[in-house]
Design an enzyme around this catalytic site. Structure first.
Site, PDB file in Angstrom:
ATOM      1  N   ARG A  16       0.811  -1.222   0.000  1.00  0.00           N
ATOM      2  CA  ARG A  16       0.000   0.000   0.000  1.00  0.00           C
ATOM      3  C   ARG A  16       0.848   1.277   0.000  1.00  0.00           C
ATOM      4  NH1 ARG A  16      -3.646  -2.237   4.882  1.00  0.00           N
ATOM      5  NH2 ARG A  16      -1.774  -3.536   5.086  1.00  0.00           N
ATOM      6  N   GLY A  83       2.746 -14.343   5.353  1.00  0.00           N
ATOM      7  CA  GLY A  83       1.957 -13.930   6.503  1.00  0.00           C
ATOM      8  C   GLY A  83       2.763 -13.731   7.770  1.00  0.00           C
ATOM      9  N   GLY A 107       7.438  -3.914  12.440  1.00  0.00           N
ATOM     10  CA  GLY A 107       8.358  -2.909  11.895  1.00  0.00           C
ATOM     11  C   GLY A 107       7.652  -1.644  11.455  1.00  0.00           C
ATOM     12  N   GLY A 145      -7.322  -5.903  12.088  1.00  0.00           N
ATOM     13  CA  GLY A 145      -7.969  -7.101  12.609  1.00  0.00           C
ATOM     14  C   GLY A 145      -8.845  -6.712  13.805  1.00  0.00           C
ATOM     15  N   ASN A 231       0.633   2.022   6.967  1.00  0.00           N
ATOM     16  CA  ASN A 231       0.331   1.138   5.843  1.00  0.00           C
ATOM     17  C   ASN A 231       0.452   1.849   4.504  1.00  0.00           C
ATOM     18  OD1 ASN A 231      -0.081  -1.365   7.183  1.00  0.00           O
ATOM     19  ND2 ASN A 231      -2.002  -0.549   7.969  1.00  0.00           N
ATOM     20  N   ARG A 337      28.234  23.654   0.319  1.00  0.00           N
ATOM     21  CA  ARG A 337      28.170  22.240  -0.067  1.00  0.00           C
ATOM     22  C   ARG A 337      29.191  21.421   0.736  1.00  0.00           C
ATOM     23  NH1 ARG A 337      29.060  22.699  -6.181  1.00  0.00           N
ATOM     24  NH2 ARG A 337      29.201  20.431  -5.973  1.00  0.00           N
ATOM     25  N   TYR A 370      31.752  31.808  -6.654  1.00  0.00           N
ATOM     26  CA  TYR A 370      31.857  30.357  -6.575  1.00  0.00           C
ATOM     27  C   TYR A 370      33.249  30.015  -6.068  1.00  0.00           C
ATOM     28  CZ  TYR A 370      32.556  25.501  -7.507  1.00  0.00           C
ATOM     29  OH  TYR A 370      32.856  24.178  -7.325  1.00  0.00           O
TER      30      TYR A 370
HETATM   31  C1  UD1 Z   1      -1.599  -6.969  10.993  1.00  0.00           C
HETATM   32  C2  UD1 Z   1      -2.501  -7.887  11.810  1.00  0.00           C
HETATM   33  C3  UD1 Z   1      -3.792  -7.139  12.144  1.00  0.00           C
HETATM   34  C4  UD1 Z   1      -3.482  -5.878  12.892  1.00  0.00           C
HETATM   35  C5  UD1 Z   1      -2.479  -5.017  12.118  1.00  0.00           C
HETATM   36  C6  UD1 Z   1      -2.008  -3.856  12.980  1.00  0.00           C
HETATM   37  C7  UD1 Z   1      -2.113 -10.166  11.031  1.00  0.00           C
HETATM   38  C8  UD1 Z   1      -2.629 -11.280  10.227  1.00  0.00           C
HETATM   39  N1  UD1 Z   1      -2.824  -9.067  11.039  1.00  0.00           N
HETATM   40  O1  UD1 Z   1      -2.251  -6.674   9.778  1.00  0.00           O
HETATM   41  O2  UD1 Z   1      -4.639  -7.982  12.970  1.00  0.00           O
HETATM   42  O3  UD1 Z   1      -4.686  -5.148  13.118  1.00  0.00           O
HETATM   43  O4  UD1 Z   1      -1.312  -5.785  11.766  1.00  0.00           O
HETATM   44  O5  UD1 Z   1      -1.160  -3.011  12.286  1.00  0.00           O
HETATM   45  O6  UD1 Z   1      -1.099 -10.311  11.677  1.00  0.00           O
HETATM   46  N2  UD1 Z   1       5.261  -9.097   7.807  1.00  0.00           N
HETATM   47  C9  UD1 Z   1       6.295  -9.975   7.612  1.00  0.00           C
HETATM   48  N3  UD1 Z   1       6.103 -11.069   6.841  1.00  0.00           N
HETATM   49  C10 UD1 Z   1       4.908 -11.347   6.260  1.00  0.00           C
HETATM   50  C11 UD1 Z   1       3.848 -10.445   6.453  1.00  0.00           C
HETATM   51  C12 UD1 Z   1       4.051  -9.334   7.246  1.00  0.00           C
HETATM   52  O7  UD1 Z   1       7.398  -9.777   8.128  1.00  0.00           O
HETATM   53  O8  UD1 Z   1       4.805 -12.374   5.573  1.00  0.00           O
HETATM   54  C13 UD1 Z   1       5.508  -7.905   8.629  1.00  0.00           C
HETATM   55  C14 UD1 Z   1       5.343  -6.622   7.838  1.00  0.00           C
HETATM   56  O9  UD1 Z   1       6.579  -6.226   7.279  1.00  0.00           O
HETATM   57  C15 UD1 Z   1       4.860  -5.648   8.894  1.00  0.00           C
HETATM   58  C16 UD1 Z   1       4.126  -6.531   9.890  1.00  0.00           C
HETATM   59  O10 UD1 Z   1       4.545  -7.861   9.656  1.00  0.00           O
HETATM   60  O11 UD1 Z   1       5.932  -5.002   9.537  1.00  0.00           O
HETATM   61  C17 UD1 Z   1       2.612  -6.427   9.730  1.00  0.00           C
HETATM   62  O12 UD1 Z   1       2.264  -6.827   8.432  1.00  0.00           O
HETATM   63  P1  UD1 Z   1       1.110  -6.111   7.602  1.00  0.00           P
HETATM   64  O13 UD1 Z   1       1.050  -6.739   6.268  1.00  0.00           O
HETATM   65  O14 UD1 Z   1       1.236  -4.649   7.682  1.00  0.00           O
HETATM   66  O15 UD1 Z   1      -0.164  -6.606   8.431  1.00  0.00           O
HETATM   67  P2  UD1 Z   1      -1.565  -5.887   8.537  1.00  0.00           P
HETATM   68  O16 UD1 Z   1      -2.376  -6.241   7.342  1.00  0.00           O
HETATM   69  O17 UD1 Z   1      -1.371  -4.468   8.858  1.00  0.00           O
HETATM   70 MG    MG Z   2       0.358  -3.154   8.918  1.00  0.00          MG
END
Ligand code: UD1
Ligand code: MG
Length: 471
Positions: A16, A83, A107, A145, A231, A337, A370
């Site tokens: 996003r 995930g 992160g 979530g 996001n 600079r 300059y």
């Molecule tokens: C996630 C939560 C959601 C919560 C939200 C809060 C899950 C399934 N959902 O959703 O319930 O409300 O955060 O911000 O956990 N990441 C990985 N590997 C992956 C996927 C994600 O390292 O395969 C890391 C991303 O880099 C990020 C964090 O996990 O830092 C969260 O991932 P993101 O895709 O932003 O999850 P949300 O859809 O926001």
């Molecule tokens: Mg997120």
């Protein structure tokens, strides 16, 4: 909290954001997003810190390693991002031997504070040392979530927005993505995760329903601003505004005058002394340091520069990688600079560009010049329109002006060239040879005055104009 391990999830691309760069490298007030959970982990003196990387991993690893506390981090690689649950699985080998709580941070959630983490650990203890998470109520819960509770109010599950029924979407309470989980429970739990959801991913959130079935899932709450995630770039801008507002308030309280606080940007790694005055629309970034009693006027942009006590940076000057000595005056509209070094009480005025050049104590270049690749001694006066011709199309060459030199206006110094101590260069000179100390160098066409020649010239010009039929 002391004996916890920390896992920071940072493998996602962040679709996003619509960016080629990994989400966690987008910056807030000069620091990449991932620096924030890393600093939090540092402040908790965590036993070990594991960062899960994947998308753009080389760049993320390099950025983390260069951050304070980044040296001790271990990286778990999640090759394919399947995930948040899958991300934690990737971290397991690096958590081998760890017993007790694991704090899981996202992160992309930069503003989480220590007191909310303390509340999370209390909830963790209340859960019997199994699992707790932080919930909050954002103004708009869409995308998050939802926290699903039973009739008695106990948490039973977290359901992702896209997996929610219409009724569930109306729930205001959402998951922040921050958890404290017992290492043993986590190891056993992630093995049971199934991708039976809309995204076909392994959701870490399913550990919550697992914990609820075993007893209770602990829950703590936090203020929305602290746990809202980044996001997209709108989130990034909103959170940066919060961070910058906090930073200006801290500076105001610390003895810095800020004329129009809402317009000023002072990044987190910038240091500002006391009795400093910052005008409207000033931007201070990178590793910049501003000494006591300095004045930085409207619209100045200063990056990675060191400004000593009592210096004045006048309006709309742009400095990058420069060092400015005590009491020096720069601008308005000056450009310094990288490699510029101004000693005490130097003056660099409007429309002067300086690069990789030192100016010694009390020297002045006040207008339109300059000065590139030069070494200028003390007490030198560089006249308006002076140019150091430092580049021959292949190489850069140096111009040396020894102490007390005077360069008349509109002179060019064709480098490499040296002007000796106390020498004088006449205005309009093109200097191509070294000038000995105390010499006067004149290098320009000689002037000839033809007595009473102007009227005749005027007549000739008028006659020509008439012949050509011009009026
Ligand atoms: C996630 C939560 C959601 C919560 C939200 C809060 C899950 C399934 N959902 O959703 O319930 O409300 O955060 O911000 O956990 N990441 C990985 N590997 C992956 C996927 C994600 O390292 O395969 C890391 C991303 O880099 C990020 C964090 O996990 O830092 C969260 O991932 P993101 O895709 O932003 O999850 P949300 O859809 O926001
Ligand atoms: Mg997120």
């Amino acid at each position: 909290m002391k004996n916890a391990a920390v896992v920071i999830l940072a493998a996602g691309q962040g679709k996003r954001m619509r960016s080629a760069a990994p989400k966690v490298l987008h910056r807030i007030a000069g620091r990449p997003l991932v620096a924030f959970p890393l600093a939090l982990a540092g402040s908790l003196s965590a036993r070990r810190v594991v960062v899960v990387v994947g998308y753009g991993r080389e760049a993320v690893e390099a950025a983390v390693a260069s951050l304070p506390g980044g040296g001790g981090v271990r990286f778990a690689v999640q090759e394919e991002q399947r995930g948040t649950g899958h991300a934690v699985m990737a971290a397991l080998p690096l958590l081998a031997g760890h017993e007790g709580p694991v704090l899981i941070l996202s992160g992309d959630v930069p503003l989480l504070g220590r007191s909310s983490v303390a509340a999370l650990f209390k909830a963790y203890a209340r859960s019997g040392g199994r699992l707790a998470f932080i919930e909050f109520e954002p103004a708009d819960p869409s995308g998050y979530g939802r926290v699903i509770r039973d009739e008695s109010g106990a948490v039973v599950a977290i359901r992702e927005d896209r997996d929610c029924s219409r009724a569930e979407r109306r729930i205001a309470e959402v998951n922040s993505g921050i958890y404290a989980v017992d290492a043993g429970f986590m190891r056993r739990g992630v093995r049971k995760l199934k991708a039976d959801n809309d995204q076909r991913e392994l959701y870490l959130t399913d550990l919550v329903s697992l914990a609820a079935r075993r007893g209770t899932a602990g829950v703590a709450s936090a203020p929305p601003d602290e746990v809202c995630g980044v996001n997209d770039r709108a989130d990034l801008a909103r959170i940066e505004a919060i961070v910058l507002a906090g930073r200006t308030l801290e500076l105001l309280r610390g003895g810095v005058t800020i004329r129009r606080p809402g317009t000023v940007q002072v990044d987190l790694d910038v240091r500002v002394g006391t009795d400093v005055e910052l005008g409207a629309h000033v931007t201070l970034c990178g590793s910049t340091e501003i000494g006591d009693g300095c004045r930085v006027e409207t619209g100045a942009v200063i990056a990675d520069s060191k400004i000593a006590a009592g210096a004045v940076i006048k309006a709309y000057s742009v400095l990058e990688g420069a060092s400015v000595g005590p009491g020096a005056i720069v601008g308005p509209f000056a450009r310094l600079r990288p490699g510029t070094s101004l000693d005490e009480n130097v003056h660099v005025g409007n429309f002067v560009e300086v690069k990789n050049t030192r100016l010694g104590r009390g020297s002045k270049a006040n207008h339109l010049a300059y000065l590139g690749d030069g070494d200028i001694g003390a007490g030198v006066n560089v006249g308006a329109g002076t140019i150091f011709c430092n580049y021959d199309g292949y190489q850069k060459h140096r111009t040396v002006l020894e102490d007390d030199v005077f360069i008349g206006s509109d002179s060019q110094l064709v480098a490499p060239v040296r002007v000796g101590k106390g020498a004088y260069v006449a205005s309009g000179s093109t200097i191509t040879k070294d000038v000995p100390p105390d010499a006067l160098a004149i290098a320009r066409g000689r002037q000839k005055n033809k007595e009473r020649a102007a009227p005749a010239l005027r007549r000739a010009l008028a006659a020509r104009k008439k012949r050509e039929g011009r009026t």
